[in-house]
Design a protein around this motif. Structure first.
Motif, mmCIF file in Angstrom:
data_model
loop_
_atom_site.group_PDB
_atom_site.id
_atom_site.type_symbol
_atom_site.label_atom_id
_atom_site.label_comp_id
_atom_site.label_asym_id
_atom_site.label_seq_id
_atom_site.Cartn_x
_atom_site.Cartn_y
_atom_site.Cartn_z
ATOM 1 N N ARG A 123 1.629 5.477 -1.233
ATOM 2 C CA ARG A 123 0.928 6.755 -1.309
ATOM 3 C C ARG A 123 1.580 7.662 -2.357
ATOM 4 O O ARG A 123 2.804 7.711 -2.467
ATOM 5 C CB ARG A 123 0.915 7.480 0.034
ATOM 6 C CG ARG A 123 -0.080 6.893 1.020
ATOM 7 C CD ARG A 123 -0.247 7.771 2.237
ATOM 8 N NE ARG A 123 -1.225 7.220 3.163
ATOM 9 C CZ ARG A 123 -2.536 7.428 3.091
ATOM 10 N NH1 ARG A 123 -3.023 8.209 2.130
ATOM 11 N NH2 ARG A 123 -3.352 6.877 3.978
ATOM 12 N N SER A 139 -3.008 10.276 -2.077
ATOM 13 C CA SER A 139 -3.936 9.178 -2.328
ATOM 14 C C SER A 139 -3.224 7.825 -2.198
ATOM 15 O O SER A 139 -2.044 7.686 -2.550
ATOM 16 C CB SER A 139 -4.529 9.312 -3.734
ATOM 17 O OG SER A 139 -5.180 10.555 -3.878
ATOM 18 N N ARG A 140 -3.955 6.835 -1.703
ATOM 19 C CA ARG A 140 -3.395 5.486 -1.557
ATOM 20 C C ARG A 140 -3.506 4.733 -2.875
ATOM 21 O O ARG A 140 -4.534 4.771 -3.551
ATOM 22 C CB ARG A 140 -4.112 4.719 -0.453
ATOM 23 C CG ARG A 140 -3.839 5.253 0.934
ATOM 24 C CD ARG A 140 -4.315 4.279 1.989
ATOM 25 N NE ARG A 140 -5.742 3.985 1.860
ATOM 26 C CZ ARG A 140 -6.381 3.081 2.602
ATOM 27 N NH1 ARG A 140 -5.719 2.380 3.514
ATOM 28 N NH2 ARG A 140 -7.686 2.889 2.438
ATOM 29 N N THR A 158 0.866 -1.182 0.000
ATOM 30 C CA THR A 158 0.000 0.000 0.000
ATOM 31 C C THR A 158 0.901 1.229 0.000
ATOM 32 O O THR A 158 1.600 1.502 0.981
ATOM 33 C CB THR A 158 -0.916 0.012 1.239
ATOM 34 O OG1 THR A 158 -1.712 -1.173 1.256
ATOM 35 C CG2 THR A 158 -1.830 1.232 1.202
#
Length: 384
Positions: free
Chosen positions: A63, A143-144, A61
């Motif tokens: 960013r 935003s991820r 994950t």
């Protein structure tokens, strides 16, 4: 034909193969623990330690850049950069990516996706991204983006920095390391000193009941340690020792004395009788014989027991739990510290691997430094 000089029987080969197998069974977990102690959490969860030198496929994950990094390009607001850090970027490759953890493989490198805030993002195979929006970006965080990527091997010393130099004293392995030394060194020296005197008396001094004492020592070898913990703790509390280092030293001394006396007594009995009798004829006292003749000759046996006792006390958890007060973390030993790490950081396997390897490093050094004395002590008396 098996008895002909220069040939080896099948039993000899079986022994050699068994020894090699035992060495490998011991070596592989230790090597794996050592390698894992330098790996990151993502690397450990993605692949085994034997693949530490190859690229690994991981679900990450990441960013994009923060709104503070945006620039205006005509009518659009743009945030550009690379999802990976500088060390990973040259070799990292993205296989698939998505804007949701449930749809990790929704997009291929080079595709463009529309985010919930109305902006659009394009991600390339090397991690380069371009996020555009007709309206100015707002907020503090980027935003991820969820990616499935192949990452290069990654080794770090941060695990050791966190384990050994943690700011919180209760989480510091360094504090537990010195606490363990405080317990182990006296708990190794005290039983050796007492057992050496007792073994000499049982081996070379004539007094009534000597045979019964030897039998009693042998009988104590089979007494389970767990059976004596509570009575011994009550005795310590009754005489005012309480819980602390002194009580722990006395407990380890009591549990280690039977084997120490038995081992040293059997070694001293095998020493040449002529040397001791000649010393007595020359007028030497028992104390002089013990200090100037017996102790130097018994050094291999003393070193053998010292290794065993050091390893037992260093790796002990049960006695430390019973006889040490560690609620404040001031007397926590390393084995208990690892248990605490396992309880509070069960998912941080890189921290556990590092803490475990720090714990076994000292016993490994002691064993390899004194193994020749261990072998001499164990084989003493087998050949006349």
């Amino acid at each position: 034909m098996d008895n002909i000089a220069g040939t080896k029987s099948s039993l000899t080969w079986a022994v050699h193969i068994s020894v090699v197998a035992l060495v490998l069974l011991w070596l592989f977990p230790t090597a794996g623990l050592f390698v894992s102690s330098f790996r990151t959490a993502d690397q450990i969860s993605a692949s085994g330690w034997w693949k530490s030198l190859t690229t690994s496929e991981q679900n990450l994950t990441l960013r994009a850049g923060a709104p503070a990094d945006q620039v205006q390009d005509g009518a659009l607001y743009v945030i550009e950069g690379n999802l990976f850090d500088e060390a990973e970027a040259p070799q990292a490759k993205i296989g698939t990516w998505g804007i949701s953890a449930r749809e990790l493989g929704a997009f291929q490198p080079g595709d463009t996706a529309e985010l919930r805030n109305g902006s659009k993002v394009t991600v390339q195979e090397n991690g380069d991204y371009r996020q555009t929006s007709e309206e100015e970006f707002s907020g503090r965080r980027g935003s991820r983006i969820f990616v499935n990527a192949e990452l290069p091997p990654d080794f770090t010393l941060e695990n050791y920095e966190q384990v050994l130099f943690s700011g919180n004293s209760q989480d510091s392995m360094a504090k537990a390391f010195f606490n363990t030394l405080t317990v182990t060194i006296p708990a190794t020296i005290i039983p050796i000193v007492i057992a050496a005197f007792a073994a000499y008396a049982l081996a070379w001094m004539d007094f009534p009941g000597r045979a019964l004492l030897v039998a009693f020592v042998v009988a104590l070898l089979v007494v389970p340690l767990q059976l004596a913990l509570i009575p011994l703790l009550k005795l310590h509390l009754g005489i005012g020792i309480g819980k602390g280092y002194l009580g722990t030293w006395m407990a380890h001394t009591g549990f280690g004395l039977p084997l120490a006396i038995y081992l040293l007594r059997n070694y001293m009995v095998g020493l040449p009788r002529d040397i001791i009798e000649n010393a007595r004829v020359d007028g030497a006292t028992d104390f002089q014989i013990f200090t100037k003749i017996i102790l130097p000759l018994s050094f291999p046996a003393l070193a053998s027991f010292a290794i065993f006792q050091f390893l037992w006390t260093w790796n002990d958890l049960l006695v430390a739990k019973v006889f040490l007060i560690d609620a404040s973390g001031q007397t926590t030993v390393m084995t208990n510290q690892i248990v605490e790490l396992l309880g509070t950081r069960g998912g941080n396997w890189e921290i556990l691997a590092t803490a475990a390897f720090v714990s076994i490093s000292v016993p490994l050094v002691v064993f390899f430094a004194m193994q020749k004395y261990l072998v001499r002590g164990l084989l003493a008396g087998s050949v006349k």
